[in-house]
Design a protein around this motif. Structure first.
Motif, short mmCIF file in Angstrom:
data_model
loop_
_atom_site.label_atom_id
_atom_site.label_comp_id
_atom_site.label_asym_id
_atom_site.label_seq_id
_atom_site.Cartn_x
_atom_site.Cartn_y
_atom_site.Cartn_z
N CYS A 169 0.84 -1.21 0.00
CA CYS A 169 0.00 0.00 0.00
C CYS A 169 0.86 1.25 0.00
O CYS A 169 0.56 2.22 -0.69
N ASP A 170 1.96 1.22 0.77
CA ASP A 170 2.86 2.37 0.80
C ASP A 170 3.49 2.61 -0.57
O ASP A 170 3.66 3.76 -0.98
N LEU A 171 3.83 1.53 -1.30
CA LEU A 171 4.39 1.67 -2.64
C LEU A 171 3.39 2.32 -3.60
O LEU A 171 3.78 2.98 -4.55
N ILE A 172 2.12 2.11 -3.34
CA ILE A 172 1.07 2.77 -4.14
C ILE A 172 0.89 4.20 -3.66
O ILE A 172 0.72 5.13 -4.46
N TYR A 173 0.94 4.40 -2.35
CA TYR A 173 0.67 5.72 -1.78
C TYR A 173 1.72 6.76 -2.16
O TYR A 173 1.38 7.92 -2.42
N LEU A 174 2.97 6.38 -2.20
CA LEU A 174 4.02 7.36 -2.48
C LEU A 174 3.83 8.03 -3.84
O LEU A 174 3.87 9.26 -3.92
N PRO A 175 3.57 7.30 -4.93
CA PRO A 175 3.26 8.01 -6.18
C PRO A 175 1.89 8.71 -6.12
O PRO A 175 1.66 9.68 -6.86
#
Length: 187
Positions: A169-175
Motif C-alpha cells: 500500500c505504501d508503494l502505491i501511496y508514495l506516487p
C-alpha cells in the motif's frame, strides 16, 4: 489455510456503505466532521474482503474516545489498533498515526469503522489511497491481484495479512502523493 477471503467486486458495496453511514451519522451527529467509504470496497472493480471500511473524521484527539464511547453504547465493538503504521517519507510523529477502530454490532453487515483526526497523515492516507486507485484502474487491478495472491498464502491471522499488505500500500501511496501534488487533489 488462511481465514482471509477476497471476493469479487460487488456493485452493492457503495449502497451498503451509504446505509451504514446514515446510522453512524445519526449516532455521532456533528462530532463526525465527515464519514467516508474507504478501503478496497470503495474502489469500483477492486476485489476485497467483504467488509465495508469507513472512516469517521473528528476535529480533535479527545473526540476519538468520545466517538468510541458513543458507538460502544450502540453495541459497536472496540478493537485494539490505536495507531496506523507510519509510512516512509511521511511524518514519523506518533500523533499523526493515532486512530480508533470499531466493528459493527453482532449480526449486522461487516464493517470496520476507523476514527481519525482531521488533517493528520493517516486521515489523508485513507482518502488519497482510495482516490488514487479510483483514478488509476491499472494500479487498482495490480493491487487486486496482489490481494488475491496474498490471501492464498498460509497466513494465520488478519494482522499477518495486514503486515504483508502495508508495504505494498505504501508503494502505491508514495506516487499517489506525487499525483495529488500534480493534480491539486484535496481530501
Amino acid at each position: 489455510m488462511t481465514g482471509i477471503v477476497i471476493v469479487r467486486p460487488d456493485d452493492s458495496w457503495p449502497a451498503q456503505y451509504e446505509k451504514t453511514a446514515r446510522v453512524v451519522s445519526e449516532l455521532l451527529g456533528e462530532t463526525a466532521l465527515r464519514i467516508d467509504h474507504i478501503g478496497s470496497t470503495s474502489v469500483p472493480g477492486l476485489p476485497a474482503k467483504d467488509i465495508i471500511d469507513m472512516q469517521v473524521t473528528v476535529g480533535t484527539e479527545p473526540e476519538l474516545d468520545d466517538v468510541v464511547e458513543r458507538m460502544a453504547a450502540a453495541d459497536w465493538e472496540v478493537r485494539s489498533p490505536k495507531r496506523d503504521h507510519p509510512v516512509p517519507g511521511l511524518p514519523a510523529d506518533d500523533l499523526q498515526w493515532v486512530k480508533r477502530v470499531l466493528v459493527e454490532p453482532m449480526y449486522r453487515r461487516r464493517v470496520n469503522l476507523h476514527i481519525r483526526v482531521a488533517g493528520r497523515a493517516n486521515q489523508r492516507y485513507a482518502l488519497l489511497f482510495r482516490d488514487y486507485l479510483r483514478n488509476h484502474p491499472d494500479t487498482a487491478r495490480a493491487y487486486g491481484e496482489f490481494k488475491v495472491r496474498a490471501a492464498a498464502l498460509p497466513i494465520e491471522s488478519t494482522a499477518e495479512y495486514t503486515d504483508l499488505k502495508d508495504p505494498v500500500c505504501d508503494l502505491i501511496y508514495l506516487p499517489a502523493e506525487e499525483w495529488a501534488a500534480r493534480t491539486g487533489w484535496t481530501a
